[in-house]
Motif scaffolding. Sequence first.
Motif, mmCIF file in Angstrom:
data_model
loop_
_atom_site.group_PDB
_atom_site.id
_atom_site.type_symbol
_atom_site.label_atom_id
_atom_site.label_comp_id
_atom_site.label_asym_id
_atom_site.label_seq_id
_atom_site.Cartn_x
_atom_site.Cartn_y
_atom_site.Cartn_z
ATOM 1 N N ILE B 150 90.428 9.619 50.085
ATOM 2 C CA ILE B 150 89.364 10.048 49.165
ATOM 3 C C ILE B 150 88.075 9.275 49.452
ATOM 4 O O ILE B 150 86.970 9.795 49.267
ATOM 5 N N ARG B 151 88.206 8.055 49.966
ATOM 6 C CA ARG B 151 87.019 7.253 50.274
ATOM 7 C C ARG B 151 86.370 7.725 51.575
ATOM 8 O O ARG B 151 85.150 7.738 51.709
ATOM 9 N N ILE B 152 87.199 8.143 52.519
ATOM 10 C CA ILE B 152 86.637 8.723 53.747
ATOM 11 C C ILE B 152 85.899 10.012 53.397
ATOM 12 O O ILE B 152 84.804 10.286 53.889
ATOM 13 N N GLU B 153 86.489 10.789 52.487
ATOM 14 C CA GLU B 153 85.843 12.043 52.083
ATOM 15 C C GLU B 153 84.529 11.784 51.338
ATOM 16 O O GLU B 153 83.556 12.513 51.520
ATOM 17 N N ALA B 154 84.509 10.758 50.494
ATOM 18 C CA ALA B 154 83.257 10.424 49.793
ATOM 19 C C ALA B 154 82.164 10.074 50.810
ATOM 20 O O ALA B 154 81.007 10.479 50.662
ATOM 21 N N ALA B 155 82.555 9.341 51.872
ATOM 22 C CA ALA B 155 81.589 8.964 52.914
ATOM 23 C C ALA B 155 81.112 10.204 53.683
ATOM 24 O O ALA B 155 79.913 10.379 53.929
ATOM 25 N N ILE B 156 82.053 11.083 54.033
ATOM 26 C CA ILE B 156 81.677 12.312 54.735
ATOM 27 C C ILE B 156 80.790 13.173 53.825
ATOM 28 O O ILE B 156 79.814 13.784 54.276
ATOM 29 N N GLY B 157 81.110 13.191 52.526
ATOM 30 C CA GLY B 157 80.278 13.919 51.565
ATOM 31 C C GLY B 157 78.851 13.401 51.567
ATOM 32 O O GLY B 157 77.892 14.176 51.577
ATOM 33 N N GLN B 158 78.694 12.072 51.577
ATOM 34 C CA GLN B 158 77.350 11.484 51.624
ATOM 35 C C GLN B 158 76.581 11.996 52.852
ATOM 36 O O GLN B 158 75.413 12.377 52.755
ATOM 37 N N LEU B 159 77.267 12.015 53.995
ATOM 38 C CA LEU B 159 76.594 12.425 55.233
ATOM 39 C C LEU B 159 76.277 13.918 55.254
ATOM 40 O O LEU B 159 75.171 14.329 55.626
ATOM 41 N N ILE B 160 77.233 14.735 54.830
ATOM 42 C CA ILE B 160 77.007 16.195 54.837
ATOM 43 C C ILE B 160 75.881 16.568 53.875
ATOM 44 O O ILE B 160 75.032 17.404 54.184
ATOM 45 N N GLY B 161 75.863 15.944 52.691
ATOM 46 C CA GLY B 161 74.826 16.250 51.705
ATOM 47 C C GLY B 161 73.439 15.904 52.229
ATOM 48 O O GLY B 161 72.491 16.680 52.082
ATOM 49 N N VAL B 162 73.324 14.732 52.860
ATOM 50 C CA VAL B 162 72.029 14.342 53.427
ATOM 51 C C VAL B 162 71.642 15.295 54.563
ATOM 52 O O VAL B 162 70.474 15.680 54.688
ATOM 53 N N ALA B 163 72.624 15.711 55.363
ATOM 54 C CA ALA B 163 72.334 16.668 56.439
ATOM 55 C C ALA B 163 71.784 17.975 55.860
ATOM 56 O O ALA B 163 70.836 18.557 56.404
ATOM 57 N N MET B 164 72.344 18.417 54.733
ATOM 58 C CA MET B 164 71.838 19.653 54.119
ATOM 59 C C MET B 164 70.397 19.482 53.647
ATOM 60 O O MET B 164 69.555 20.359 53.863
ATOM 61 N N LEU B 165 70.108 18.365 52.989
ATOM 62 C CA LEU B 165 68.743 18.143 52.484
ATOM 63 C C LEU B 165 67.750 17.992 53.636
ATOM 64 O O LEU B 165 66.630 18.483 53.576
#
Lengths: 197, 197
Positions: B150-165
């Motif tokens: 879940i922590r790896i996913e939170a980190a990937i979420g941070q990166l994907i979200g910034v990539a979208m913005l």
Amino acid sequence: MASPRTGRPGRRPGPTETRERILACARRLFAEKGYDGASLRGIAREAEVDPALVHHFFGGKQGVFVAAMEFPIDPAVIVSRVAEVGSRDELGVALARTFLDVWEDPASRTPLLAVLRSAMTNERVATMMRQFVQATLLTPATETFRIPPIRIEAAIGQLIGVAMLRYVLGVEPIASATREELVELLAPTLQRHFDEV
Amino acid sequence: MASPRTGRPGRRPGPTETRERILACARRLFAEKGYDGASLRGIAREAEVDPALVHHFFGGKQGVFVAAMEFPIDPAVIVSRVAEVGSRDELGVALARTFLDVWEDPASRTPLLAVLRSAMTNERVATMMRQFVQATLLTPATETFRIPPIRIEAAIGQLIGVAMLRYVLGVEPIASATREELVELLAPTLQRHFDEV
């Protein structure tokens, strides 16, 4: 409710009809000119109504956009809800909870996903959304909380990315985590973005 | 290069032709059965070639998927690149740099965005991607770094979200930030997800 003054002869359209015509014109103008380029006055002219009527129905340009895009929540509400927390140390928790409130409710999640999908596949929608988010969420949040915009964006990025993994892709275990587990996981990260470095 | 053995009479197709046929069959099978449900053997049978030939061309099921989806980078490469860092304290920086390397290069960004768009609008692609990311990125990363998924996913979420913005919506100032500004902004957040709590 004020009755519409269209300045046209013939049958007077009812309020619902007029409201729908304003929204249809608004959607067209926002798509053509972006959020910044379209004005409440321009939308009124296009819909052949008095600008005061548009104001009466929707409060302002932001309200017209929220209604036209069927946006489930006005960003102004999010900013003011997060701003209600007493201390700056609790901004992370407040933002995580407010964000999850909106996403966990299918009634607001479905239209949010629709807007996100359109923005990802349609350049015009992306432009509208960018300008709208900038004007109604980022600028007020920067002023209210005195946090550098790039840090607010990093926090929003964290939330949007997790929303994609949880609600769109359904990746486990984050898809089945409880709301409270997510608040615990995300709040300190958001808080870190908001703390001075 | 080994020549294909199709077991069929008539003209022997060249390696390029055979490779393309395998990929076309793979795309169909992955879409029908998901990443987990499709097997290298099943793809070979569908393409009427020996499984050893599929293995020879693509190394394995993961390689077939990467080629079939025109995925710009094999997740195994990302995991091993991040794993190269000496100490666990530097995982955040290593992941931020590796992620940005892939996204800053238009040659890999364009196909990545295409996959992301498809996953957001097509349930079958979402299922394929979920299973693929789980098998090739999350499970190996969890084993290699001993970090809760879940922590790896939170980190990937941070990166994907910034990539979208940054890359999709183009929200400022994150869209114009330099690569190094982003590493500074994101690495501590990623690291926080990886540190024990």
